[in-house]
Design a protein around this motif. Structure first.
Motif, short mmCIF file in Angstrom:
data_model
loop_
_atom_site.label_atom_id
_atom_site.label_comp_id
_atom_site.label_asym_id
_atom_site.label_seq_id
_atom_site.Cartn_x
_atom_site.Cartn_y
_atom_site.Cartn_z
N LYS A 14 2.84 -33.21 26.61
CA LYS A 14 2.73 -31.76 26.44
C LYS A 14 3.12 -31.06 27.74
O LYS A 14 2.71 -31.46 28.82
CB LYS A 14 1.28 -31.39 26.10
CG LYS A 14 0.82 -31.92 24.77
CD LYS A 14 -0.68 -31.70 24.59
CE LYS A 14 -1.47 -32.54 25.56
NZ LYS A 14 -2.94 -32.39 25.40
N ALA B 74 4.05 -24.02 28.21
CA ALA B 74 5.04 -23.07 27.70
C ALA B 74 6.43 -23.69 27.60
O ALA B 74 7.33 -23.09 27.00
CB ALA B 74 5.07 -21.84 28.60
N ALA C 184 7.27 -29.69 24.59
CA ALA C 184 6.80 -31.07 24.67
C ALA C 184 7.98 -32.03 24.60
O ALA C 184 9.06 -31.68 24.12
CB ALA C 184 5.82 -31.36 23.52
N ALA D 130 8.74 -24.74 23.06
CA ALA D 130 7.59 -23.96 22.58
C ALA D 130 8.11 -22.73 21.85
O ALA D 130 9.24 -22.30 22.07
CB ALA D 130 6.71 -23.55 23.76
N LEU D 131 7.29 -22.17 20.95
CA LEU D 131 7.69 -20.93 20.28
C LEU D 131 7.41 -19.76 21.23
O LEU D 131 6.40 -19.77 21.95
CB LEU D 131 6.90 -20.74 18.98
CG LEU D 131 7.02 -21.84 17.92
CD1 LEU D 131 6.49 -21.33 16.58
CD2 LEU D 131 8.45 -22.32 17.76
N ALA E 254 1.02 -15.35 25.17
CA ALA E 254 -0.16 -16.20 25.35
C ALA E 254 -1.34 -15.36 25.82
O ALA E 254 -1.25 -14.69 26.85
CB ALA E 254 0.15 -17.30 26.36
N THR F 188 -5.04 -19.86 26.45
CA THR F 188 -4.36 -21.14 26.29
C THR F 188 -5.31 -22.29 25.96
O THR F 188 -4.85 -23.38 25.63
CB THR F 188 -3.56 -21.51 27.56
OG1 THR F 188 -4.47 -21.57 28.66
CG2 THR F 188 -2.47 -20.50 27.84
N GLY G 53 -7.30 -24.88 24.05
CA GLY G 53 -7.17 -25.36 22.68
C GLY G 53 -5.74 -25.60 22.26
O GLY G 53 -5.50 -26.14 21.17
N ALA G 54 -4.78 -25.24 23.11
CA ALA G 54 -3.37 -25.41 22.73
C ALA G 54 -3.03 -26.88 22.49
O ALA G 54 -2.34 -27.23 21.53
CB ALA G 54 -2.46 -24.84 23.81
N ASP H 203 -5.04 -29.32 21.62
CA ASP H 203 -5.66 -29.83 20.40
C ASP H 203 -4.91 -29.33 19.17
O ASP H 203 -4.71 -30.08 18.20
CB ASP H 203 -7.13 -29.38 20.32
CG ASP H 203 -7.90 -29.82 21.55
OD1 ASP H 203 -7.59 -30.89 22.10
OD2 ASP H 203 -8.79 -29.07 21.97
N VAL I 25 -2.39 -20.43 21.39
CA VAL I 25 -2.31 -19.62 22.62
C VAL I 25 -2.17 -18.13 22.32
O VAL I 25 -2.51 -17.29 23.13
CB VAL I 25 -1.15 -20.06 23.55
CG1 VAL I 25 -1.32 -21.51 23.97
CG2 VAL I 25 0.21 -19.80 22.95
P1 ATP Z 1 -5.39 -27.34 26.71
O1 ATP Z 1 -5.98 -28.46 27.53
O2 ATP Z 1 -5.60 -25.98 27.29
O3 ATP Z 1 -5.74 -27.40 25.27
P2 ATP Z 1 -2.94 -28.78 27.12
O4 ATP Z 1 -2.65 -28.80 28.57
O5 ATP Z 1 -3.53 -29.95 26.49
O6 ATP Z 1 -3.81 -27.50 26.77
P3 ATP Z 1 -0.41 -27.51 26.71
O7 ATP Z 1 0.69 -28.36 27.20
O8 ATP Z 1 -0.84 -26.36 27.56
O9 ATP Z 1 -1.64 -28.43 26.30
O10 ATP Z 1 -0.02 -26.90 25.30
C1 ATP Z 1 0.20 -27.69 24.16
C2 ATP Z 1 1.31 -27.09 23.35
O11 ATP Z 1 0.98 -25.75 22.99
C3 ATP Z 1 2.62 -27.03 24.09
O12 ATP Z 1 3.33 -28.25 23.92
C4 ATP Z 1 3.31 -25.85 23.41
O13 ATP Z 1 3.94 -26.29 22.21
C5 ATP Z 1 2.15 -24.94 23.06
N1 ATP Z 1 2.00 -23.93 24.11
C6 ATP Z 1 1.27 -24.00 25.24
N2 ATP Z 1 1.41 -22.90 26.00
C7 ATP Z 1 2.26 -22.09 25.32
C8 ATP Z 1 2.83 -20.79 25.56
N3 ATP Z 1 2.54 -20.10 26.67
N4 ATP Z 1 3.66 -20.28 24.63
C9 ATP Z 1 3.95 -20.95 23.51
N5 ATP Z 1 3.48 -22.17 23.21
C10 ATP Z 1 2.63 -22.75 24.11
#
Ligand code: ATP
Length: 314
Positions: free
Chosen positions: A224, A227, A230, A243-244, A248, A251, A253-254, A256, A287
């Motif tokens: 992951k 923004a 992945a 990412a879309l 945001a 953030t 829960g993103a 999960d 997000v």
């Molecule tokens: P958390 O621990 O806060 O749940 P994380 O670090 O496990 O987050 P991230 O990589 O922040 O996970 O986010 C997971 C997914 O959510 C990303 O791969 C992306 O698809 C989406 N995402 C995260 N931030 C954004 C953003 N600013 N705009 C759009 N999509 C986002």
């Protein structure tokens, strides 16, 4: 049998609007990485169950009520008469900085054991989702996690492990000692770029860790990138998913949500591109709204963010 079974500690989260020392109103929410994933899948119509221990008081009742309201089965949850609910304070210290404080040591959820999970595993599941948080909670929870991963993989379920490192719960070396063996049971491993080496060698490059995981039988490694979307590694190579473009606002829960989207795509039989598309879609929903899981889409809302311009009215 359910489509997805997951287990762990569900927390009661209490959010402040400002510094905790100033007091004031706290907002009560359900939190927990595994329950977030369960809700994400249940919203999309998959048969989903959550297992674990919850306190035998109003707070445990609150956790169960929230899960039931979201359509997550809680048939195999244990009520713990002796231990309190795990709590999490989210202190909005400044507009840009939220501090997390746990009150979960010795909680009902941390006392999870193999016996708590046996009935849920016996009932069967197509997918078992576990996180690197549960093994950090206690020795019995660590053993329960390992046992469940082994039992599910032996029964032919797809095992998904989200590394989900929690630096407040344990040191990186201790996490690696527990999580690297666990990855051997997994078909899908999910991690942020900075935590991937917790299922490999300390400080190893991403490609090195991924190669090691694929060699050990992991089919898909998802990295992951916030923004930036992945990366997905399989034996066929690496694929990037953008990412879309959403605004945001929260953030948490993103990750999960992303995992829930990926597993939903798997359950629906989508190819890798389709699974990643659903993953980044759920990540974007998470997000773009307040709360860890409250904004996740129902199935008829999955295409809501496609072609959306800022400020759109539907
Ligand atoms: P958390 O621990 O806060 O749940 P994380 O670090 O496990 O987050 P991230 O990589 O922040 O996970 O986010 C997971 C997914 O959510 C990303 O791969 C992306 O698809 C989406 N995402 C995260 N931030 C954004 C953003 N600013 N705009 C759009 N999509 C986002």
């Amino acid at each position: 049998a359910v489509d997805l079974l997951t287990f762990g500690e569900a927390l009661v989260s209490l959010r402040s609007a400002g510094p905790l020392t100033a007091g004031g109103a706290l907002t009560m929410r359900l939190a927990g990485a595994e329950s977030n994933v369960a809700i994400g899948l249940a919203r999309l119509g998959h048969r989903t169950a959550w297992a674990g221990r919850v306190s035998d008081d109003e707070l445990g009742g609150y956790v169960l009520r929230q899960l039931r309201a979201e359509g997550v089965a809680v048939d195999h949850v244990t009520r713990d008469r002796d231990r309190p609910a795990g709590l999490m304070f989210l202190e909005r210290r400044t507009a840009d900085l939220t501090r997390v404080r746990y009150h979960r040591a010795g909680s009902a959820g941390s006392a999870l054991s193999v016996e708590d999970l046996r009935p849920a595993l016996a009932a069967g599941a197509r997918v078992l989702h576990l996180t690197g948080i549960t093994p950090a909670l206690s020795d019995s929870a660590r053993e329960a996690t390992r046992w469940a991963a082994e039992a599910a993989s032996r029964a032919g379920a797809l095992v998904c492990l989200d590394v989900n490192h929690r630096a407040k719960l344990w040191r990186r070396d201790d996490a690696r000692a527990a999580l690297a063996p666990l990855a051997g049971y997994a078909s899908v491993v999910v991690a942020s770029a900075d935590e991937l080496d917790l299922v490999g060698e300390p400080g190893a490059a991403e490609e090195t860790t991924v190669a090691g995981l694929l060699a050990r039988g992991v089919a898909t490694v998802l990295v992951k990138l916030g923004a930036d979307g992945a990366r997905a590694y399989t034996r066929d190579g690496v694929r990037h998913a953008a990412a879309l473009p959403v605004t945001a606002v929260d953030t948490v829960g993103a990750g999960d949500a992303f995992t829930a989207g990926y597993l939903s795509g798997h359950l629906d039989g989508l190819d890798l591109a389709g699974r990643l598309r659903r993953a980044v879609t759920l990540g974007a929903f998470a997000v773009a709204g307040d709360g860890d899981w409250e904004g996740l889409p129902r199935r008829d809302e999955l295409s809501l963010l496609d072609d959306l311009q800022p400020g759109s009215t539907l």
